[in-house]
Design a protein around this motif. Sequence first.
Motif, PDB file in Angstrom:
ATOM      1  N   GLN A 141      49.898  57.766  44.504  1.00 42.86           N
ATOM      2  CA  GLN A 141      49.638  56.837  45.600  1.00 42.86           C
ATOM      3  C   GLN A 141      50.889  56.546  46.432  1.00 42.86           C
ATOM      4  N   PHE A 142      52.062  56.674  45.842  1.00 41.04           N
ATOM      5  CA  PHE A 142      53.281  56.310  46.562  1.00 41.04           C
ATOM      6  C   PHE A 142      53.470  57.157  47.816  1.00 41.04           C
ATOM      7  N   SER A 143      53.484  58.466  47.667  1.00 38.44           N
ATOM      8  CA  SER A 143      53.709  59.321  48.836  1.00 38.44           C
ATOM      9  C   SER A 143      52.585  59.172  49.854  1.00 38.44           C
ATOM     10  N   VAL A 144      51.364  58.985  49.363  1.00 36.75           N
ATOM     11  CA  VAL A 144      50.221  58.799  50.267  1.00 36.75           C
ATOM     12  C   VAL A 144      50.384  57.508  51.072  1.00 36.75           C
ATOM     13  N   LEU A 145      50.725  56.428  50.389  1.00 40.47           N
ATOM     14  CA  LEU A 145      50.855  55.139  51.064  1.00 40.47           C
ATOM     15  C   LEU A 145      52.074  55.101  51.978  1.00 40.47           C
ATOM     16  N   PHE A 146      53.172  55.719  51.562  1.00 40.13           N
ATOM     17  CA  PHE A 146      54.342  55.780  52.443  1.00 40.13           C
ATOM     18  C   PHE A 146      54.034  56.584  53.704  1.00 40.13           C
ATOM     19  N   THR A 147      53.276  57.654  53.550  1.00 39.68           N
ATOM     20  CA  THR A 147      52.872  58.440  54.724  1.00 39.68           C
ATOM     21  C   THR A 147      52.008  57.598  55.654  1.00 39.68           C
ATOM     22  N   GLN A 148      51.068  56.867  55.079  1.00 40.42           N
ATOM     23  CA  GLN A 148      50.219  55.990  55.891  1.00 40.42           C
ATOM     24  C   GLN A 148      51.050  54.929  56.596  1.00 40.42           C
ATOM     25  N   GLN A 149      52.027  54.377  55.888  1.00 40.81           N
ATOM     26  CA  GLN A 149      52.876  53.334  56.467  1.00 40.81           C
ATOM     27  C   GLN A 149      53.674  53.885  57.645  1.00 40.81           C
ATOM     28  N   ALA A 150      54.220  55.092  57.503  1.00 41.56           N
ATOM     29  CA  ALA A 150      54.960  55.706  58.603  1.00 41.56           C
ATOM     30  C   ALA A 150      54.033  56.019  59.777  1.00 41.56           C
ATOM     31  N   ARG A 151      52.809  56.443  59.486  1.00 44.59           N
ATOM     32  CA  ARG A 151      51.874  56.745  60.574  1.00 44.59           C
ATOM     33  C   ARG A 151      51.468  55.476  61.328  1.00 44.59           C
ATOM     34  N   ILE A 152      51.330  54.374  60.598  1.00 48.93           N
ATOM     35  CA  ILE A 152      51.047  53.102  61.266  1.00 48.93           C
ATOM     36  C   ILE A 152      52.209  52.723  62.179  1.00 48.93           C
ATOM     37  N   ALA A 153      53.433  52.967  61.729  1.00 47.26           N
ATOM     38  CA  ALA A 153      54.607  52.698  62.574  1.00 47.26           C
ATOM     39  C   ALA A 153      54.547  53.545  63.834  1.00 47.26           C
ATOM     40  N   ALA A 154      54.185  54.824  63.690  1.00 47.19           N
ATOM     41  CA  ALA A 154      54.080  55.704  64.855  1.00 47.19           C
ATOM     42  C   ALA A 154      52.967  55.249  65.787  1.00 47.19           C
ATOM     43  N   GLN A 155      51.848  54.817  65.229  1.00 47.32           N
ATOM     44  CA  GLN A 155      50.738  54.328  66.054  1.00 47.32           C
ATOM     45  C   GLN A 155      51.119  53.051  66.789  1.00 47.32           C
ATOM     46  N   THR A 156      51.869  52.193  66.108  1.00 47.93           N
ATOM     47  CA  THR A 156      52.300  50.946  66.744  1.00 47.93           C
ATOM     48  C   THR A 156      53.247  51.234  67.900  1.00 47.93           C
ATOM     49  N   ALA A 157      54.189  52.152  67.672  1.00 51.41           N
ATOM     50  CA  ALA A 157      55.104  52.534  68.746  1.00 51.41           C
ATOM     51  C   ALA A 157      54.358  53.217  69.885  1.00 51.41           C
ATOM     52  N   GLN A 158      53.364  54.047  69.543  1.00 52.01           N
ATOM     53  CA  GLN A 158      52.574  54.705  70.582  1.00 52.01           C
ATOM     54  C   GLN A 158      51.818  53.672  71.415  1.00 52.01           C
ATOM     55  N   ALA A 159      51.282  52.664  70.750  1.00 53.33           N
ATOM     56  CA  ALA A 159      50.566  51.613  71.474  1.00 53.33           C
ATOM     57  C   ALA A 159      51.503  50.881  72.427  1.00 53.33           C
ATOM     58  N   LEU A 160      52.738  50.669  71.997  1.00 54.32           N
ATOM     59  CA  LEU A 160      53.712  50.032  72.888  1.00 54.32           C
ATOM     60  C   LEU A 160      54.079  50.972  74.035  1.00 54.32           C
TER      61      LEU A 160
END
Length: 212
Positions: free
Chosen positions: A12-31
Amino acid sequence: MVLSRFMPKNPQFSVLFTQQARIAAQTAQALCTLLQDYTEVEAKVQAIRDLEHEADRLSKQLVEVLSQSFIVPFDREDIIQLIEHLDDVVDDIEEAARKLVLYRVRQPSPQAATLAEIVRQQAEVLAQGMPLLESAGRYGELRQLMEQVRQLEDQGDQVSDEVQVGLYDGVTDVPGMVAAMRMGEILALLESAIDQAQRVAKTVENVMLKNA
């Protein structure tokens, strides 16, 4: 000898870290989208805040997984730092977006869009790298990705220098000074997000050093 290399690990660690980074990218994209088309600001900022809430949820889930895992893929201290730094990336972006509304910014500076794009690219690269954290055989590839994050931070530093030089150009009155100061605060938050992404990369490098 690192015992965790020879015992079952929690995937779960690598999966969740990947999701967390993708959320960061989505947040930056939204900005980025907001800054490129500065309309319907409050609605777009609310969407960014929703993404920040999702990032918080993932951070809490990671902490829970960590607390429930006897065997972890790498040092707990590094796991905690990754959780915190990735969460801080999103927090800084969200705070910058929130202040666009709070300060009633009429038109953001061009450097804001540039910095938002840099942190978006950093987060995308981090998302590519997170699945490799537990694959020592692919650490060469992971190092290259983390070097990209570092190079992007260098670009952010160059933009930040430009901001410092020209932030108050043409300011001749008190309202103009206040507006410039507020924009400077927003830009500083985006610079901080870029720095936090670099801290993620540095932590990943520490993981590789300890587990190579």
